[in-house]
Design an enzyme around this catalytic site. Structure first.
Site, PDB file in Angstrom:
ATOM      1  CE1 TYR A 186      43.717  77.425 -16.022  1.00 17.34           C
ATOM      2  CE2 TYR A 186      41.970  75.872 -16.078  1.00 17.34           C
ATOM      3  CZ  TYR A 186      42.594  77.166 -15.850  1.00 17.34           C
ATOM      4  OH  TYR A 186      41.748  78.223 -15.299  1.00 17.34           O
TER       5      TYR A 186
ATOM      6  N   PRO B 104      33.166  77.284  -8.708  1.00 20.47           N
ATOM      7  CG  PRO B 104      33.402  79.405  -8.811  1.00 20.47           C
ATOM      8  CD  PRO B 104      32.954  78.249  -7.962  1.00 20.47           C
TER       9      PRO B 104
ATOM     10  CB  SER C 273      33.814  79.280 -14.212  1.00 21.03           C
ATOM     11  OG  SER C 273      34.626  80.214 -14.601  1.00 21.03           O
TER      12      SER C 273
ATOM     13  NE  ARG D 228      46.619  80.656 -11.705  1.00 19.20           N
ATOM     14  CZ  ARG D 228      45.168  80.710 -12.086  1.00 19.20           C
ATOM     15  NH1 ARG D 228      44.890  80.416 -13.208  1.00 19.20           N
ATOM     16  NH2 ARG D 228      44.602  81.363 -11.079  1.00 19.20           N
TER      17      ARG D 228
ATOM     18  CB  SER E  73      37.719  80.963  -1.949  1.00 18.13           C
ATOM     19  OG  SER E  73      38.515  80.592  -3.044  1.00 18.13           O
TER      20      SER E  73
ATOM     21  CG  HIS F 114      41.127  81.399  -7.348  1.00 18.21           C
ATOM     22  ND1 HIS F 114      40.510  82.339  -7.863  1.00 18.21           N
ATOM     23  CD2 HIS F 114      41.617  80.748  -8.420  1.00 18.21           C
ATOM     24  CE1 HIS F 114      40.090  82.313  -9.113  1.00 18.21           C
ATOM     25  NE2 HIS F 114      40.731  81.162  -9.467  1.00 18.21           N
TER      26      HIS F 114
ATOM     27  NE  ARG G 229      43.376  77.518 -10.341  1.00 16.86           N
ATOM     28  CZ  ARG G 229      43.838  76.421 -11.313  1.00 16.86           C
ATOM     29  NH1 ARG G 229      44.377  75.446 -11.063  1.00 16.86           N
ATOM     30  NH2 ARG G 229      43.775  76.849 -12.492  1.00 16.86           N
TER      31      ARG G 229
ATOM     32  N   GLY H 261      38.714  74.999  -0.615  1.00 17.82           N
ATOM     33  CA  GLY H 261      40.073  74.660  -0.808  1.00 17.82           C
ATOM     34  C   GLY H 261      40.347  73.612   0.063  1.00 17.82           C
TER      35      GLY H 261
ATOM     36  CB  ILE I 131      36.863  70.306   0.917  1.00 16.28           C
ATOM     37  CG1 ILE I 131      37.003  71.531   2.009  1.00 16.28           C
ATOM     38  CG2 ILE I 131      35.817  69.134   1.503  1.00 16.28           C
ATOM     39  CD1 ILE I 131      36.098  72.348   2.027  1.00 16.28           C
TER      40      ILE I 131
HETATM   41  C1  LIG Z   1      41.097  74.689 -12.925  1.00 21.95           C
HETATM   42  C2  LIG Z   1      40.473  75.593 -11.845  1.00 21.95           C
HETATM   43  C3  LIG Z   1      39.862  76.689 -12.339  1.00 21.95           C
HETATM   44  C4  LIG Z   1      38.968  77.506 -11.566  1.00 21.95           C
HETATM   45  N1  LIG Z   1      38.272  78.655 -12.263  1.00 21.95           N
HETATM   46  C5  LIG Z   1      37.977  79.724 -11.376  1.00 21.95           C
HETATM   47  C6  LIG Z   1      36.954  80.535 -11.864  1.00 21.95           C
HETATM   48  O1  LIG Z   1      36.779  80.736 -12.955  1.00 21.95           O
HETATM   49  N2  LIG Z   1      36.289  81.482 -11.090  1.00 21.95           N
HETATM   50  C7  LIG Z   1      36.646  81.432  -9.649  1.00 21.95           C
HETATM   51  O2  LIG Z   1      35.838  82.044  -9.043  1.00 21.95           O
HETATM   52  N3  LIG Z   1      37.301  80.455  -9.036  1.00 21.95           N
HETATM   53  C8  LIG Z   1      38.055  79.563  -9.807  1.00 21.95           C
HETATM   54  N4  LIG Z   1      38.631  78.505  -9.447  1.00 21.95           N
HETATM   55  C9  LIG Z   1      38.882  78.406  -7.882  1.00 21.95           C
HETATM   56  C10 LIG Z   1      37.529  77.505  -7.398  1.00 21.95           C
HETATM   57  O3  LIG Z   1      36.463  78.262  -7.415  1.00 21.95           O
HETATM   58  C11 LIG Z   1      37.828  77.223  -6.100  1.00 21.95           C
HETATM   59  O4  LIG Z   1      37.998  78.287  -5.028  1.00 21.95           O
HETATM   60  C12 LIG Z   1      39.096  76.152  -5.819  1.00 21.95           C
HETATM   61  O5  LIG Z   1      39.164  75.414  -6.742  1.00 21.95           O
HETATM   62  C13 LIG Z   1      38.904  75.210  -4.392  1.00 21.95           C
HETATM   63  O6  LIG Z   1      39.824  74.504  -4.020  1.00 21.95           O
HETATM   64  P1  LIG Z   1      40.055  72.953  -4.390  1.00 21.95           P
HETATM   65  O7  LIG Z   1      40.326  72.968  -5.792  1.00 21.95           O
HETATM   66  O8  LIG Z   1      41.169  72.620  -3.511  1.00 21.95           O
HETATM   67  O9  LIG Z   1      38.674  72.205  -3.919  1.00 21.95           O
HETATM   68  C14 LIG Z   1      39.402  77.528 -10.143  1.00 21.95           C
HETATM   69  C15 LIG Z   1      39.988  76.465  -9.406  1.00 21.95           C
HETATM   70  C16 LIG Z   1      40.456  75.414 -10.513  1.00 21.95           C
HETATM   71  C17 LIG Z   1      41.194  74.510  -9.896  1.00 21.95           C
END
Ligand SMILES: Cc1cc2nc3c(=O)[nH]c(=O)nc-3n(C[C@H](O)[C@H](O)[C@H](O)COP(=O)(O)O)c2cc1C
Length: 360
Positions: free
Chosen positions: A31, A84, A113, A172, A254, A256, A259, A288, A290
């Site tokens: 996940y 988050p 989150s 995913r 972002s 995400h 994802r 993202g 970093i």
């Molecule tokens: C396991 C996981 C769960 C995430 N859940 C959320 C979420 O609930 N809401 C949201 O806005 N972003 C979510 N994100 C995105 C993160 O806020 C963020 O944009 C991203 O993880 C940044 O990239 P990095 O993991 O390379 O640092 C999630 C990311 C991951 C890895």
């Protein structure tokens, strides 16, 4: 690197990642580690930062380097915030309560989150004196988002982070059939419908996100919560400018963490355009890929007020709970300080684009 915490921290986050993969359950690892599609955006997020090469200055007095800064008027020890991310109980028994304690110890902001496995109120009670922000999506049933925004305001959160990258449910690849059903002991007290509070089908709940939300709706988050609004998930300068026109206090660039839609540009590549479009009218954050303090320096030099850290915080939680998350944050801040000294800039607000080859 010792951190004053219980264990010796691995020298790089890559090594911590390897430890986290061992520590986490296979389902939790799938996940948190996965991205959408071929995961090209997820990989590119990391690589794109390294393309920005440094042009250090020398022979400046670097006797007193400080990484401290402010975000939306809140003092933080470093421009490094906790992104988050959903379901911290997946990687650590204390879940979001551990993350809240880590944020206090690192003196930074924890963005809780909407898909947390702990309520906004319980996180607030765990760390009453720290600054927290609440992330949320607009749900099809807007009354539910309104209720959550009101709860964030009442529980002393300092900003709402409105994520705007939820117009369709992502595919995913690593998750069987693209679906995910978390352990049925989990609860989603910020996301689950009051009619169905024990629902643990996160993917089904994600399909509750409202695909009709537009710029005109951004003001609702502020109206409901009484808090400044950070818009998360922006990837273009023109969109960023429209968010600011619509009242956003900050833009969080972002994709995400790769994802949502595979093939989206790396955040490092769109940051200069967005910083220019916002032109100081709002704060700009970026997340993202970093993975070290030099990346943080690059992001700030390109125009970000702060960065958000996603997966590495989860790796820390998986390996050593709150201590592990603190170690990640301290490690990044310490690397940032060293990079600042070696670039000849002793304050965060002196990190400017001329430090990067080809960025001016
Ligand atoms: C396991 C996981 C769960 C995430 N859940 C959320 C979420 O609930 N809401 C949201 O806005 N972003 C979510 N994100 C995105 C993160 O806020 C963020 O944009 C991203 O993880 C940044 O990239 P990095 O993991 O390379 O640092 C999630 C990311 C991951 C890895």
């Amino acid at each position: 690197v010792t951190d004053g915490t219980s264990r010796v921290f691995p020298p790089t986050l890559a090594e911590l990642e390897a430890e986290a993969e061992v520590a986490a359950s296979p389902a939790a690892w799938d996940y948190l580690a996965h991205g959408s599609g071929d995961e090209s955006t997820m990989r590119e997020n990391v690589v794109a930062w390294t393309r920005w090469k440094l042009r250090p200055q020398v022979l400046r007095d670097m006797g007193d380097v400080r990484t401290s800064t402010t975000v939306l008027g809140i003092d933080v020890d470093a421009p490094i915030l906790i992104a988050p991310t959903a379901m911290h109980r997946f990687v650590c028994d204390d879940g979001e309560l551990a993350t809240a304690r880590a944020a206090v110890r690192a003196n930074t902001i924890y963005i809780v989150s909407m898909a947390a496995t702990t309520s906004l109120e319980a996180v607030a009670a765990e760390a009453p004196d720290s600054a927290r922000w609440a992330q949320m999506y607009m749900l099809r049933d807007r009354g539910r988002t309104r209720a959550l925004a009101e709860r964030a305001g009442a529980a002393g959160y300092r900003a709402v982070v409105a994520s705007v990258d939820g117009a369709a449910v992502p595919r995913r690849s690593r998750l069987a059939g693209g679906a995910l059903v978390p352990p049925d002991t989990f609860r989603f007290p910020n996301l689950a419908s009051p009619d169905d509070p024990h629902n643990t089908n996160l993917m089904a709940m994600v399909s509750d996100f409202d695909p009709t939300v537009t710029f005109d709706d951004l003001a609702l988050f502020e109206e409901w919560s009484g808090l400044p609004v950070v818009v998360k998930g922006v990837m273009r300068g023109d969109d960023a400018a429209r968010c600011v026109d619509a009242g956003a206090a900050a833009i969080a660039i972002s994709n995400h963490g790769g994802r949502t839609l595979d093939g989206v540009a790396a955040t490092a590549d769109v940051l200069p355009e967005i910083a220019d479009a916002v032109a100081g009218r709002a704060e700009v954050y970026v997340d993202g890929g970093i993975r070290n303090g030099v990346d943080v320096l690059r992001a700030v030099a390109l125009g970000a007020q702060a960065v958000l850290i996603g997966r590495p915080v989860l790796w820390g939680l998986a390996v050593d709970g709150a201590d592990g998350a603190v170690a990640v944050l301290h490690h990044l801040a310490e690397e940032l300080g060293r990079a600042m000294a070696l670039c000849g800039r002793d304050r965060v607000d002196l990190l400017t684009r001329d430090l990067l080859l080809g960025a001016t």
